[in-house]
Design an enzyme around this catalytic site. Structure first.
Site, PDB file in Angstrom:
ATOM      1  N   ASP A  33       0.890  -1.300  -0.023  1.00 34.30           N
ATOM      2  CA  ASP A  33      -0.028  -0.017  -0.011  1.00 34.30           C
ATOM      3  C   ASP A  33       0.738   1.249   0.076  1.00 34.30           C
ATOM      4  O   ASP A  33       1.342   1.661   0.909  1.00 34.30           O
ATOM      5  CB  ASP A  33      -0.821   0.037   1.363  1.00 34.30           C
ATOM      6  N   ASP A 213      -1.658   5.433  -5.289  1.00 32.54           N
ATOM      7  CA  ASP A 213      -1.997   4.699  -3.915  1.00 32.54           C
ATOM      8  C   ASP A 213      -2.459   3.316  -4.649  1.00 32.54           C
ATOM      9  O   ASP A 213      -3.728   3.117  -4.890  1.00 32.54           O
ATOM     10  CB  ASP A 213      -3.100   5.354  -3.180  1.00 32.54           C
TER      11      ASP A 213
END
Ligand SMILES: C[C@H](Cc1ccc(C(C)(C)C)cc1)[C@H](NN)c1nnnn1Cc1ccc2c(c1)OCO2
Length: 322
Positions: A33, A213
């Protein structure tokens, strides 16, 4: 050393991508992430009922960082918390011998239900790490010095397995030039800004600032841009029960691009048909960032590119076409 780990879609819609990681003596499947900075895992500290279907970290009490805790909450309302251990973490052959491993004692229902995801491995700046009383480093920060080059490269794919490369750029994974821009890391994320967007072959000047992201499934941008996009999709509408814009699954979706560093980064229309809904239409991969305050360039944006995240004296982001 350098290394590469696969990034495998967790389901047929690429909801998220999972990568195998050895933590202590356990092998877990973590969601890498670039929008957060905690390496946290399902662990033997949790009630057995929470562990059903998950691989988990068998904690070694001798490795506990006494008195250290962590607690994270994500923008989608999910979260987790627990204790901290210093243990060996291996990603694609790259080893961090005493990485801060955040072992869960509690996780929200969204994580318990997602039996494929055994935790997250944060790749944003360590300044966002939630460990107290002393903030800990991300895996990337821990191994940075041993990498041939201070970078990792993200190669997420549409409905196929991709990879995360650490310490090197793999020329076989992209075509054409790599276009570099400086990253805005002031808020702890990999921040970029665009000077225009295009829908089909019509370009509009606009300032779009956002974060890269890998941990977010879709592409969230300002409402006027989202409205302009779906105005070009016959039969599309905002459906509050589905939580976003939907359209007939037979619709032809125009390409979308953001101009970053003077170069159009194109998202193929095909990638913007994210998934069918329970109501018989299809859910859009571009949605509004209402309430977030900035754009989130998630997997829908990333999965057509090879994206280099370089933590040099001036952090940079490089975009190349897959
Ligand atoms: C959501 C992920 C973090 C996550 C990943 C996976 C999961 C499940 C496994 C349980 C499916 C939950 C959470 C994201 N990571 N940078 C994140 N972490 N914090 N903010 N974001 C991005 C954001 C922020 C706000 C929003 C959003 C997105 O979608 C809708 O509104």
């Amino acid at each position: 050393t350098n290394g590469s780990a696969p990034a495998v879609p967790s389901d047929q819609y690429d909801s998220l991508y999972l990568s195998p990681v050895t933590v202590g003596s356990s092998t877990l499947h973590l969601d890498f992430d670039t929008g957060s900075s905690d390496l946290w895992v399902f662990s033997s500290l949790q009630a057995q009922s929470s562990l059903v279907g998950h691989d988990y970290y068998m904690v070694d009490p001798a490795k506990e960082k006494q008195g250290y805790t962590w607690k994270i909450s994500y923008g989608d309302g999910s979260g987790a918390s627990g204790k901290v251990y210093a243990d060996k973490v291996v990603v694609g052959g790259v080893t961090a011998t005493a990485q801060a491993v955040e072992a869960a004692t509690a996780v929200s229902a969204q994580f318990t239900q997602d039996v494929d995801t055994d935790g997250l491995l944060g790749l944003a700046m360590s300044t966002l790490n939630t460990v107290k009383p002393q903030q800990q480093k991300t895996f990337f920060d821990t191994v940075l010095k041993q990498l041939a080059q201070p970078l990792f490269a993200v190669d997420l794919k549409y409905h196929a397995a991709g990879s995360y490369d650490f310490g090197f750029i793999d020329k076989s994974k992209y075509t054409g030039a790599i276009n570099y821009v400086n990253a805005d890391t002031s808020k702890g994320w990999w921040g970029v800004s665009a000077t225009a967007y295009s829908i089909g072959n019509a370009s509009t000047s606009a300032t779009v600032s956002g974060i890269l992201d890998t941990g977010t499934t879709l592409l969230y941008v300002d409402t006027p841009i989202v409205k302009a996009y779906y105005a070009k999709v016959k039969g599309s509408k905002m459906d509050n029960t589905q939580g976003g814009y939907v359209f007939p699954c037979s619709a032809t979706l125009p390409d979308f691009s953001l101009t970053i560093g003077g170069v159009k980064q194109i998202v193929p229309g095909k990638h913007i048909n994210y998934s069918p809904t329970s109501a018989g239409n299809c859910f859009g991969g571009i949605q509004t960032n209402d309430g977030i305050g900035f754009s989130i360039l998630g997997d829908i944006f990333l999965k057509s590119k090879y994206v280099i995240h370089e933590m040099g004296s001036t952090p940079r982001i490089g975009f190349a076409q897959q």
